[in-house]
Design a protein around this motif. Sequence first.
Motif, PDB file in Angstrom:
ATOM      1  N   THR A 239       0.810  -1.236   0.123  1.00 23.15           N
ATOM      2  CA  THR A 239      -0.193   0.155   0.089  1.00 23.15           C
ATOM      3  C   THR A 239       0.890   1.267   0.109  1.00 23.15           C
ATOM      4  N   MET A 240       1.991   1.183   0.740  1.00 25.78           N
ATOM      5  CA  MET A 240       2.845   2.093   0.937  1.00 25.78           C
ATOM      6  C   MET A 240       3.411   2.355  -0.464  1.00 25.78           C
ATOM      7  N   ALA A 245       3.775   5.527  -5.922  1.00 32.18           N
ATOM      8  CA  ALA A 245       3.630   5.375  -7.400  1.00 32.18           C
ATOM      9  C   ALA A 245       2.355   6.403  -7.960  1.00 32.18           C
ATOM     10  N   LYS A 246       1.538   6.584  -7.078  1.00 32.72           N
ATOM     11  CA  LYS A 246       0.463   7.584  -7.475  1.00 32.72           C
ATOM     12  C   LYS A 246       0.846   9.127  -7.079  1.00 32.72           C
ATOM     13  N   GLY A 247       2.127   9.211  -6.404  1.00 34.29           N
ATOM     14  CA  GLY A 247       2.231  10.545  -5.988  1.00 34.29           C
ATOM     15  C   GLY A 247       1.809  10.800  -4.726  1.00 34.29           C
ATOM     16  N   ASP A 248       0.958  10.088  -4.128  1.00 32.34           N
ATOM     17  CA  ASP A 248       0.390  10.229  -2.789  1.00 32.34           C
ATOM     18  C   ASP A 248       1.038  10.108  -1.379  1.00 32.34           C
ATOM     19  N   ILE A 249       1.853  11.004  -1.321  1.00 31.26           N
ATOM     20  CA  ILE A 249       3.117  10.887  -0.575  1.00 31.26           C
ATOM     21  C   ILE A 249       2.336  10.786   1.286  1.00 31.26           C
ATOM     22  N   ASP A 250       1.273  11.566   1.428  1.00 32.57           N
ATOM     23  CA  ASP A 250       0.664  11.577   2.639  1.00 32.57           C
ATOM     24  C   ASP A 250       0.355  10.067   3.162  1.00 32.57           C
ATOM     25  N   THR A 251      -0.490   9.503   2.203  1.00 33.26           N
ATOM     26  CA  THR A 251      -0.818   8.190   2.356  1.00 33.26           C
ATOM     27  C   THR A 251       0.237   7.174   2.836  1.00 33.26           C
ATOM     28  N   LEU A 316      10.517   7.738   1.053  1.00 37.06           N
ATOM     29  CA  LEU A 316       9.390   7.614   0.339  1.00 37.06           C
ATOM     30  C   LEU A 316       9.016   8.885  -0.787  1.00 37.06           C
ATOM     31  N   SER A 317       9.406  10.076  -0.051  1.00 42.44           N
ATOM     32  CA  SER A 317       9.349  11.187  -0.941  1.00 42.44           C
ATOM     33  C   SER A 317       9.998  11.200  -2.371  1.00 42.44           C
ATOM     34  N   ARG A 318      11.112  10.516  -2.092  1.00 45.56           N
ATOM     35  CA  ARG A 318      12.103  10.638  -3.653  1.00 45.56           C
ATOM     36  C   ARG A 318      11.487   9.500  -4.471  1.00 45.56           C
ATOM     37  N   LEU A 319      10.683   8.396  -4.011  1.00 48.26           N
ATOM     38  CA  LEU A 319       9.949   7.360  -4.668  1.00 48.26           C
ATOM     39  C   LEU A 319       8.792   7.949  -5.407  1.00 48.26           C
ATOM     40  N   ALA A 320       8.156   8.825  -4.547  1.00 56.54           N
ATOM     41  CA  ALA A 320       6.726   9.654  -5.258  1.00 56.54           C
ATOM     42  C   ALA A 320       7.201  10.475  -6.258  1.00 56.54           C
ATOM     43  N   ARG A 321       8.336  11.167  -5.919  1.00 59.34           N
ATOM     44  CA  ARG A 321       8.833  12.162  -7.226  1.00 59.34           C
ATOM     45  C   ARG A 321       9.489  11.208  -8.421  1.00 59.34           C
ATOM     46  N   THR A 322      10.092  10.393  -8.159  1.00 58.51           N
ATOM     47  CA  THR A 322      10.450   9.295  -9.035  1.00 58.51           C
ATOM     48  C   THR A 322       9.345   8.928 -10.085  1.00 58.51           C
TER      49      THR A 322
END
Length: 332
Positions: A239-240, A245-251, A316-322
């Motif tokens: 889920t994380m 992958a969706k850019g939903d860093i808060d979740t 996680l922030s870098r993964l979302a940005r990627t």
Amino acid sequence: MTTGSQGNQLPWVEKYRPKTLADVVGNAATVDRLRVIEENGNCPHLLLSGLPGIGKTTSVHCLAHALLGDAYKEAVLELNASDDRGIDVVRNKIKAFAQKKVSLPPGRHKIIILDEADSMTPGAQQALRRTMELYAKTTRFAFACNQSNKIIEPLQSRCAILRFGRLRDEEVLQRLVEISKQEGVQYSDEGLAAVVFTADGDLRQAVNNLQSTWTGLGFVSPDNVFVVCDQPHPIIVRTMLEACAKGDIDTALEKLDEVWNTGYSSVDIVTTLFRVTRTLDSLAEPVKLDFIKEIGWTHMRVLEGVGTLLQLSGLLSRLARTAIDPKLVTYT
């Protein structure tokens, strides 16, 4: 639950340890080379390298049993990393065994098995060079190690090198099903899949986890497996990653806090992130590779001692940005 005779009291890793090369799971090409040696009877010095729990030492013992038969007990010396294996042991114990006269089948040799050979000191390895040459007519050496680059070059050049790879999930699962039927283990398919996930190609670990879960909780289900093995639940980690992958860093950060507050270490979390990413079909291949690269960098930092929640949050922030735009990510 297992009760009764002494055989039933054995740990399952010992009770179901292969007795012949035909029973060894996985690494078919490498095991086939050992079977050729078994058929010919002429065993060279061997160097077996690979990860723990994939059959290196077991394969050597199976080969020794096949070659030596009833003479196995007298003609095999095994030294493990738990034994003192400095220069004195090489000069005394190993040399004394190499000189000992033993009745063997025609054309056979005594075998010295050095398990965890990569933990031997360089001095002890150097002392083995001459011993291997002097007693080559009567004695063969088999080195089992996790990292062959820690074995000095002169020893490597004297050995036939066999490399064992990580076992495939299908091979581990098949063996777990066989053991479960023999032991009457109650399980769900998802439970066995969870055992395979926790083992990550290590069959010994898989069998231990299966026995621990069955003995402790009486049913092999995913939740029971992850409780016994004490690893972050991959569904939460999935889920994380999907949120990233969706850019939903808060979740993603909420799920990270949930796992962190459970008490798992940074190494546990990063390792599970890598395993789940590797099998996450919803990620496009280029994105998956970028994720794995970023997780690898963070894993390196965690192993160096920077295992804080801030470090994992940054990951996680870098993964979302990627996932949003790979060009935005820089590796330092």
